[in-house]
Design a protein around this motif. Structure first.
Motif, PDB file in Angstrom:
ATOM      1  N   UNK A   1       1.838 -16.232 -10.763  1.00  0.00           N
ATOM      2  CA  UNK A   1       2.843 -15.278 -11.191  1.00  0.00           C
ATOM      3  C   UNK A   1       2.848 -14.076 -10.276  1.00  0.00           C
ATOM      4  N   UNK A   2       3.999 -13.792  -9.697  1.00  0.00           N
ATOM      5  CA  UNK A   2       4.128 -12.605  -8.862  1.00  0.00           C
ATOM      6  C   UNK A   2       4.191 -11.348  -9.701  1.00  0.00           C
ATOM      7  N   UNK A   3       4.278 -11.503 -11.032  1.00  0.00           N
ATOM      8  CA  UNK A   3       4.361 -10.344 -11.908  1.00  0.00           C
ATOM      9  C   UNK A   3       3.030  -9.608 -12.014  1.00  0.00           C
ATOM     10  N   UNK A   4       1.914 -10.274 -11.658  1.00  0.00           N
ATOM     11  CA  UNK A   4       0.591  -9.665 -11.708  1.00  0.00           C
ATOM     12  C   UNK A   4      -0.083  -9.827 -10.355  1.00  0.00           C
ATOM     13  N   UNK A   5      -0.893  -8.841 -10.000  1.00  0.00           N
ATOM     14  CA  UNK A   5      -1.679  -8.955  -8.774  1.00  0.00           C
ATOM     15  C   UNK A   5      -3.148  -8.767  -9.115  1.00  0.00           C
ATOM     16  N   UNK A   6      -4.000  -9.508  -8.432  1.00  0.00           N
ATOM     17  CA  UNK A   6      -5.432  -9.476  -8.721  1.00  0.00           C
ATOM     18  C   UNK A   6      -6.061  -8.197  -8.170  1.00  0.00           C
ATOM     19  N   UNK A   7      -7.051  -7.696  -8.901  1.00  0.00           N
ATOM     20  CA  UNK A   7      -7.874  -6.577  -8.452  1.00  0.00           C
ATOM     21  C   UNK A   7      -9.311  -6.895  -8.808  1.00  0.00           C
ATOM     22  N   UNK A   8     -10.263  -6.249  -8.138  1.00  0.00           N
ATOM     23  CA  UNK A   8     -11.653  -6.483  -8.513  1.00  0.00           C
ATOM     24  C   UNK A   8     -12.477  -5.213  -8.353  1.00  0.00           C
ATOM     25  N   UNK A   9     -13.394  -5.059  -9.277  1.00  0.00           N
ATOM     26  CA  UNK A   9     -14.403  -4.010  -9.243  1.00  0.00           C
ATOM     27  C   UNK A   9     -15.480  -4.437 -10.225  1.00  0.00           C
ATOM     28  N   UNK A  10     -16.612  -3.782 -10.232  1.00  0.00           N
ATOM     29  CA  UNK A  10     -17.682  -4.090 -11.175  1.00  0.00           C
ATOM     30  C   UNK A  10     -18.101  -5.560 -11.112  1.00  0.00           C
ATOM     31  N   UNK A  11     -17.818  -6.219  -9.978  1.00  0.00           N
ATOM     32  CA  UNK A  11     -18.208  -7.611  -9.822  1.00  0.00           C
ATOM     33  C   UNK A  11     -17.335  -8.596 -10.558  1.00  0.00           C
ATOM     34  N   UNK A  12     -16.163  -8.168 -11.041  1.00  0.00           N
ATOM     35  CA  UNK A  12     -15.277  -9.076 -11.785  1.00  0.00           C
ATOM     36  C   UNK A  12     -13.834  -8.888 -11.302  1.00  0.00           C
ATOM     37  N   UNK A  13     -13.001  -9.884 -11.629  1.00  0.00           N
ATOM     38  CA  UNK A  13     -11.580  -9.825 -11.319  1.00  0.00           C
ATOM     39  C   UNK A  13     -10.797  -9.470 -12.574  1.00  0.00           C
ATOM     40  N   UNK A  14      -9.690  -8.782 -12.377  1.00  0.00           N
ATOM     41  CA  UNK A  14      -8.735  -8.527 -13.443  1.00  0.00           C
ATOM     42  C   UNK A  14      -7.374  -8.373 -12.780  1.00  0.00           C
ATOM     43  N   UNK A  15      -6.352  -7.959 -13.535  1.00  0.00           N
ATOM     44  CA  UNK A  15      -4.996  -7.975 -13.004  1.00  0.00           C
ATOM     45  C   UNK A  15      -4.294  -6.649 -13.259  1.00  0.00           C
TER      46      UNK A  15
END
Length: 519
Positions: free
Chosen positions: A259-273
């Motif tokens: 989905x182009x509606x969300x983009x991945x991000x990461x910090x704290x050793x985990x991924x989220x959107x």
């Protein structure tokens, strides 16, 4: 088709349409037919067909779907689950959202599919600790679930000791009190959370108004939805998120860049959107015909290459083969075809494995399990099939069953899959909160297959949480180097839905942040 299948079919269709549950997930826990027949008798219906017709009446459907949701949905969870996501929300998401919400407009965090409230209350504890005095007027926490019984339990706020297994001692003493055989959450936290019975598929413009939520937690929910219903829910969450708002899924779930509606991000050793500025994903049928064909050709080529590698793996050398060499075949002549009835068992199994990998790549875990279940029974279990079963069960949170499947894979004696089996055992132990047990299995996985990158990645993240800087740098450095040539099949199975570049980027970011060499 059996008589039972004919009777259940229309009811399965209704439950998928109204609750979103895929047909396969309806059979994961409770005995679906037994549940429906019990409700049939409670309603005074003569048979399942009569019960299905009764559900056409709105007042009956409303009551029955609430009851069925309580009996057919799985709500096992616990406090402080996947704590790194909570930390990212408190330390990354909330400061950004405070800056964006000018004029005193409250920050709202949604726990979608909150079950019996452990996740929503964990958020309340974390936010109350980090921002004392701001809840519930400046920061609001809302929990919704389709199961009325689960919401009632959340509102009672009494839990077993097992639900508190990951809560630090200081937090237990501060926010919980003994209540007979149970543990009760203190009222100072209980009154900070608003709970509602709500179906994520039901449209309610007032609740799902554009930009209503600054962060949404929807963990261990989407995996049970049928694909189209999953897409509907994601579109609803996207619309209800504030611009650049945050979406947190379970570590075993991902959007897989679909989905182009969300983009991945990461910090704290985990991924989220993050909600992106792009429009929501177009409906499947809206894609240009040529684009769909190109995608299918690429997908088919990748699947064929994976099967070819499993049948005849290339010799290992010091450097990985180029992408062109990996796709090369000795002949362009198509293989001879066989009628399905004469397909050798080994080829039938490879085809089922190929199909299961495709379904896992699309996060259709219950359908992948069904593809494996269709294989004929063998006298001795196949290590590869048992490994795939273990991966699927682990993704679905069925940790005990996943561990048994891993053991069957190890007992089958295929050295090529033993490292992966130990890796999945490590994931099970880590999800259960046993970091030491997880580390032992990750080390066993790395020992049995020195080219396997993912055990080093998990060991590095475990070391980071334990404050062991030297081990963190060593393991993440190894992971970053090995990910460059990691097999695509293993990225599909163990990469959490993220591409090779994102996993390497995670390692490099952690290394740079801690003064290590990012490569």
């Amino acid at each position: 088709m059996s008589a039972a299948e004919r009777d259940l079919g229309p009811l399965e269709e209704l439950l998928e349409e109204r609750l979103g549950l895929s047909r396969a997930s309806l059979h994961l826990g409770a005995d679906l037919e037994a549940v429906l027949r019990e409700r049939m008798r409670a309603r005074g219906c003569s048979d399942l067909g009569d019960y299905r017709r009764a559900l056409d009446r709105p007042e009956v459907a409303r009551e029955e779907l609430h009851v069925l949701a309580g009996q057919l949905t799985v709500g096992e969870t616990y406090f402080f689950r996947e704590w790194q996501q909570i930390e990212a929300c408190v330390e990354i998401a909330l400061p950004e959202r405070f800056a964006a919400r000018q004029g005193g407009e409250p920050i709202t965090v949604l726990s979608a599919g909150c079950a019996s409230g452990e996740e929503a209350y964990t958020l309340a504890i974390a936010l109350h600790t980090a921002y004392p005095g701001l809840l519930p007027h400046r920061i609001k926490v809302v929990g919704v679930d389709v199961n009325p019984g689960a919401i009632q339990k959340a509102q009672r706020a009494r839990y077993s000791e097992w639900a508190l297994r990951a809560v630090p001692d200081d937090m237990r003493q501060r926010f919980f009190a003994r209540a007979g055989a149970d543990v009760a959450l203190r009222q100072e936290i209980v009154r900070l959370v608003e709970f509602q019975v709500r179906n994520l598929l039901d449209d309610d413009p007032a609740f799902w108004r554009p930009g209503a939520f600054d962060a949404i937690f929807c963990r261990n929910v989407l995996m049970y939805f049928a694909p189209q219903k999953m897409a509907e829910v994601l579109d609803r969450l996207h619309a209800a998120l504030a611009p650049r708002g945050f979406l947190f899924l379970a570590s075993s779930e991902s959007l897989r860049a679909a989905s182009a509606a969300f983009e991945a991000a990461h910090s704290h050793g985990i991924f989220y959107y993050r909600r992106s500025s792009a429009p929501p994903r177009p409906a499947r049928g809206d894609a240009p015909r040529a684009t769909r064909w190109v995608a299918r050709i690429h997908e088919a080529s990748a699947r064929v290459a994976e099967v070819a590698q499993r049948v005849s793996p290339p010799p290992r050398g010091d450097a990985p083969a180029s992408p062109t060499a990996q796709r090369a075949f000795p002949s362009t002549r198509p293989p001879p075809t066989r009628p399905p009835s004469t397909r050798p068992p080994a080829l039938a199994e490879l085809a089922a494995i190929d199909r299961a990998l495709e379904l896992i790549g699309g996060e259709r875990f219950t359908d992948a399990m069904a593809a494996l279940a269709a294989l004929p029974q063998r006298a001795a279990p196949s290590a590869r099939v048992e490994l795939l079963r273990a991966v699927i069960l682990c993704q679905q949170g069925e940790l005990a069953r996943a561990e048994r499947a891993c053991q069957r894979a190890l007992d089958a004696g295929d050295a090529g899959d033993s490292g992966a089996a130990h890796y999945v055992l490590g994931l099970c132990q880590e999800q259960a909160g046993d970091a030491a047990g997880a580390a032992q299995h990750y080390k066993a996985a790395a020992s049995r297959d020195p080219s396997f990158a993912m055990p080093h990645l998990r060991l590095g993240l475990l070391a980071k949480r334990a404050g062991d800087l030297a081990t963190t740098l060593d393991e993440l450095g190894r992971a970053a180097a090995l990910l460059v040539s990691e097999r695509q099949e293993r990225l599909v199975l163990f990469g959490g839905g993220f591409p090779r570049s994102a996993l390497i980027g995670l390692c490099q970011a952690e290394l740079t942040a801690r003064g290590g060499r990012a490569g």
